[in-house]
Design an enzyme around this catalytic site. Structure first.
Site, PDB file in Angstrom:
ATOM      1  N   GLY A 143       3.358   9.655  33.433  1.00 46.10           N
ATOM      2  CA  GLY A 143       3.456  10.002  34.845  1.00 46.10           C
ATOM      3  C   GLY A 143       2.786  11.320  35.164  1.00 46.10           C
ATOM      4  N   GLY A 144       3.537  12.181  35.835  1.00 46.52           N
ATOM      5  CA  GLY A 144       2.997  13.466  36.265  1.00 46.52           C
ATOM      6  C   GLY A 144       2.518  14.323  35.108  1.00 46.52           C
ATOM      7  N   GLY A 378     -36.359   8.720  37.629  1.00 50.45           N
ATOM      8  CA  GLY A 378     -35.239   9.440  38.234  1.00 50.45           C
ATOM      9  C   GLY A 378     -34.529  10.297  37.211  1.00 50.45           C
ATOM     10  CB  ALA A 379     -33.702   9.757  33.681  1.00 47.06           C
TER      11      ALA A 379
HETATM   12  C1  HXC Z   1      14.622  11.723  31.862  1.00 50.47           C
HETATM   13  C2  HXC Z   1      13.697  10.974  29.903  1.00 50.47           C
HETATM   14  C3  HXC Z   1      12.460  10.748  30.548  1.00 50.47           C
HETATM   15  C4  HXC Z   1      12.363  11.048  31.946  1.00 50.47           C
HETATM   16  C5  HXC Z   1      12.247  10.209  28.480  1.00 50.47           C
HETATM   17  N1  HXC Z   1      13.511  10.612  28.622  1.00 50.47           N
HETATM   18  N2  HXC Z   1      11.574  10.265  29.650  1.00 50.47           N
HETATM   19  N3  HXC Z   1      14.764  11.463  30.548  1.00 50.47           N
HETATM   20  N4  HXC Z   1      13.464  11.542  32.560  1.00 50.47           N
HETATM   21  N5  HXC Z   1      11.220  10.889  32.638  1.00 50.47           N
HETATM   22  C6  HXC Z   1      14.541  10.697  27.597  1.00 50.47           C
HETATM   23  C7  HXC Z   1      14.951   9.319  27.058  1.00 50.47           C
HETATM   24  O1  HXC Z   1      15.912   8.740  27.910  1.00 50.47           O
HETATM   25  C8  HXC Z   1      15.491   9.670  25.684  1.00 50.47           C
HETATM   26  O2  HXC Z   1      16.779  10.200  25.860  1.00 50.47           O
HETATM   27  C9  HXC Z   1      14.600  10.835  25.267  1.00 50.47           C
HETATM   28  O3  HXC Z   1      14.021  11.365  26.464  1.00 50.47           O
HETATM   29  C10 HXC Z   1      13.487  10.400  24.358  1.00 50.47           C
HETATM   30  O4  HXC Z   1      12.818   9.302  24.953  1.00 50.47           O
HETATM   31  P1  HXC Z   1      12.484   7.955  24.154  1.00 50.47           P
HETATM   32  O5  HXC Z   1      12.201   6.900  25.149  1.00 50.47           O
HETATM   33  O6  HXC Z   1      13.567   7.687  23.146  1.00 50.47           O
HETATM   34  O7  HXC Z   1      11.178   8.380  23.376  1.00 50.47           O
HETATM   35  P2  HXC Z   1       9.881   7.509  23.053  1.00 50.47           P
HETATM   36  O8  HXC Z   1      10.289   6.170  22.503  1.00 50.47           O
HETATM   37  O9  HXC Z   1       9.011   8.375  22.211  1.00 50.47           O
HETATM   38  O10 HXC Z   1       9.162   7.236  24.455  1.00 50.47           O
HETATM   39  C11 HXC Z   1       8.688   8.297  25.182  1.00 50.47           C
HETATM   40  C12 HXC Z   1       8.237   7.803  26.588  1.00 50.47           C
HETATM   41  C13 HXC Z   1       9.426   7.053  27.255  1.00 50.47           C
HETATM   42  C14 HXC Z   1       7.046   6.873  26.433  1.00 50.47           C
HETATM   43  C15 HXC Z   1       7.809   9.036  27.362  1.00 50.47           C
HETATM   44  O11 HXC Z   1      10.619   7.858  27.165  1.00 50.47           O
HETATM   45  C16 HXC Z   1       9.170   6.731  28.678  1.00 50.47           C
HETATM   46  O12 HXC Z   1       8.473   5.769  29.010  1.00 50.47           O
HETATM   47  N6  HXC Z   1       9.741   7.570  29.588  1.00 50.47           N
HETATM   48  C17 HXC Z   1       9.611   7.347  31.017  1.00 50.47           C
HETATM   49  C18 HXC Z   1       8.214   7.637  31.402  1.00 50.47           C
HETATM   50  C19 HXC Z   1       7.954   7.524  32.883  1.00 50.47           C
HETATM   51  O13 HXC Z   1       7.885   6.448  33.430  1.00 50.47           O
HETATM   52  N7  HXC Z   1       7.849   8.681  33.508  1.00 50.47           N
HETATM   53  C20 HXC Z   1       7.403   8.725  34.855  1.00 50.47           C
HETATM   54  C21 HXC Z   1       8.351   9.471  35.659  1.00 50.47           C
HETATM   55  S1  HXC Z   1       7.692   9.527  37.289  1.00 50.47           S
HETATM   56  P3  HXC Z   1      17.933   9.970  24.751  1.00 50.47           P
HETATM   57  O14 HXC Z   1      19.140  10.585  25.386  1.00 50.47           O
HETATM   58  O15 HXC Z   1      18.038   8.507  24.564  1.00 50.47           O
HETATM   59  O16 HXC Z   1      17.460  10.680  23.528  1.00 50.47           O
HETATM   60  C22 HXC Z   1       6.595  10.790  37.319  1.00 50.47           C
HETATM   61  C23 HXC Z   1       5.997  11.022  38.679  1.00 50.47           C
HETATM   62  C24 HXC Z   1       4.643  11.524  38.581  1.00 50.47           C
HETATM   63  O17 HXC Z   1       6.333  11.450  36.391  1.00 50.47           O
HETATM   64  C25 HXC Z   1       3.890  11.624  39.843  1.00 50.47           C
HETATM   65  C26 HXC Z   1       2.425  11.598  39.536  1.00 50.47           C
HETATM   66  C27 HXC Z   1       1.515  11.597  40.708  1.00 50.47           C
END
Ligand code: HXC
Length: 482
Positions: A143-144, A378-379
């Site tokens: 994401g961000g 052009g290049a």
């Molecule tokens: C809160 C989060 C989190 C998040 C991960 N965790 N991402 N907690 N907010 N965004 C937490 C998990 O719940 C987990 O907690 C711990 O961190 C480790 O994550 P895992 O999933 O166990 O690790 P891994 O398998 O290595 O995967 C990592 C990951 C995955 C690929 C980053 O966690 C994931 O897909 N997270 C969400 C990503 C996402 O969609 N983010 C976008 C948010 S929106 P526990 O307690 O179980 O240890 C955004 C807006 C942006 O960012 C705007 C842009 C213009």
């Protein structure tokens, strides 16, 4: 190969900075979220370590995410910490380095954490072209946590450890039904070879951090300064005899353009940027007479050095970076043209190629061009010709400066003639254009040099433009074909 060890955020910062120079700010900051039991998960620092320190004695600002704290997710509190060091870096004219290892906006906080990214992105853009901004991706970043790095100047990743994606594999499966894992979706190989998002693919955290240190060494601290000058310990008039005969007589035989760039750099050292993406163009930094130079060169070994969409974007972005930060550009040209084909045309080579054209024409830093062989069509224009504002244009005797290659030209002008007649026409065309003299007669080439004189001729050219003071007409900003 054994997976390199993932370091903690504090270990990373200690390796990145000169010993004992790190000063931490906001280590007592905590988040204030009470949704979903978050009041039980408040830790000092809230998963971001931020502050400032030195690299080779020069101040830099730094922040790093701690993945062990809620997946390095961005809370409003740690967004404010990052914004604070971004503001300080901009005010004090020092580079900023982000060590990213984060799952993006902290989901439990909702719009508050999301708005934190808005604050960071805004500052990334305000700082763009004012201070160098460098992003290391040192874990899964979603994401961000991808978009802030994407707004900065350089991205580094660590093989096997770093991934970047807007949405993770689970969401991809739900929306598009595609099966992927983190690595195939956005691993280091993907971003350093296919998407072009990442410029440096490293094998370990240590290598990544040392690469940042090296990169910083080539750059000024801000857009009002010049890059650090090193003592000119490599003879500036050094002749490079190995360059005699480097360009094959047969125009269809490739050679490695880095065999020209490396030996002309001080101590033969060239620091390549994005070596694995769009390999038909080579970009990177070197030093000449102790001063940083940005090199842009066609690579005859790949796609005959032609310019395609990716190469145009890679070149344009590098030229613009150099121009922002007062780094002279040396262009080494051997280019048969833009890459023809349906793919390229439908993919928008016209607007992407125009980016490189725009970048060169807009750049006001010293610009030196050397044509080694082909400079067609052009290049030729795009690759920093005199008419785009190049300061010094040089050529080897092997240069061929023409609208197009002999065969192509004859097939258009004399298509009704017999093959024998056409063969004669080709010879005639080659005799006229397969040399740099027509262009030199018109003053489009300033001098024709012996390959062994390349280093000293380019150093002299750069010396003559050192105090160049040129600016474009006042405007809010141009409208580059992005
Ligand atoms: C809160 C989060 C989190 C998040 C991960 N965790 N991402 N907690 N907010 N965004 C937490 C998990 O719940 C987990 O907690 C711990 O961190 C480790 O994550 P895992 O999933 O166990 O690790 P891994 O398998 O290595 O995967 C990592 C990951 C995955 C690929 C980053 O966690 C994931 O897909 N997270 C969400 C990503 C996402 O969609 N983010 C976008 C948010 S929106 P526990 O307690 O179980 O240890 C955004 C807006 C942006 O960012 C705007 C842009 C213009």
């Amino acid at each position: 190969m054994e997976q390199a060890k993932k370091l903690s955020v504090r270990e990373r910062i200690n390796i990145l900075l000169d010993k004992d120079t790190f000063v931490e700010v906001d280590r007592f900051v905590k988040h204030h979220c009470t949704n979903f039991g978050m009041e039980q998960k408040r830790v000092a620092g809230d998963g971001v370590v931020a502050g400032y320190g030195k690299i080779d004695g020069r101040i830099v600002f730094v922040y790093g995410f701690d993945f062990d704290v809620l997946g390095g997710s961005l809370s409003a509190a740690n967004a404010a910490k990052i914004a604070k060091v971004q503001d300080a870096a901009l005010k004090n004219g020092a580079p900023i380095i982000g060590l990213n290892d984060s799952g993006g906006a902290r989901i439990q906080e909702g719009i508050e954490s999301l708005s934190g990214f808005g604050e960071i992105f805004y500052r990334n853009v305000q700082a763009s072209g004012v201070i160098p901004q460098i992003s290391a991706i040192m874990g899964p970043c979603a994401g961000g946590s991808c978009y802030s790095p994407a707004l900065t100047d350089f991205i580094l990743m660590v093989r096997g450890e770093s991934q970047m994606f807007i949405t993770g594999p689970n969401v991809v499966k739900q929306v598009t039904n595609e099966e992927c894992d983190k690595e195939s979706l956005g691993g280091t190989e993907v971003h350093s070879t296919k998407s072009g998002v990442c410029q440096f693919a490293c094998d370990s955290d240590e290598e990544c951090l040392m690469t940042i240190r090296e990169l910083i060494g080539f750059l000024p601290s801000n857009n009002m300064e010049d890059a650090p000058v090193h003592p000119a310990t490599d003879e500036v008039t050094r002749e490079v005899h190995e360059l005699e005969g480097i360009v094959p007589a047969n125009p269809n035989v490739p050679y490695n353009i880095k065999d020209i760039i490396e030996p002309i750099c001080d101590h033969q050292y060239f620091f390549e940027v994005a070596p694995n993406f769009a390999k038909n163009i080579v970009v990177g930094f070197g030093r000449m007479a102790g001063r940083t130079v940005g090199f842009v060169a066609n690579q005859p070994q790949v796609l005959a050095g032609s310019l395609d969409i990716d190469a145009s974007e890679k070149g344009a972005r590098f030229v613009r970076f150099c121009d922002c930060f007062n780094i002279p550009i040396v262009t080494i040209e051997d280019v048969p043209g833009f890459l023809p084909g349906m793919n390229q045309e439908h993919g928008g080579i016209i607007r992407h190629g125009a980016k490189l054209l725009y970048a060169y024409a807009e750049a006001t830093v010293p610009k030196v061009t050397l044509i080694t062989r082909k400079a067609y069509g052009g290049a030729y224009i795009v690759m920093n010709c005199k008419q785009l504002g190049a300061d010094v244009n040089l050529a080897y005797e092997s240069a061929e400066i023409a609208v197009m290659g002999a065969k192509g030209a004859v097939s258009i002008l004399y298509r009704k003639e017999t093959p024998e007649q056409q063969a004669e026409r080709i010879k005639e065309y080659e005799a006229k254009f397969n040399n740099p003299y027509c262009a030199a007669e018109l003053g489009f080439i300033d001098d024709i040099i012996a390959p062994s004189d390349t280093r000293k001729a380019i150093i002299k050219a750069l010396e003559c433009c050192r105090n160049k003071n040129q600016s474009n007409p006042p405007k809010k900003h141009g409208n580059m074909p992005v």
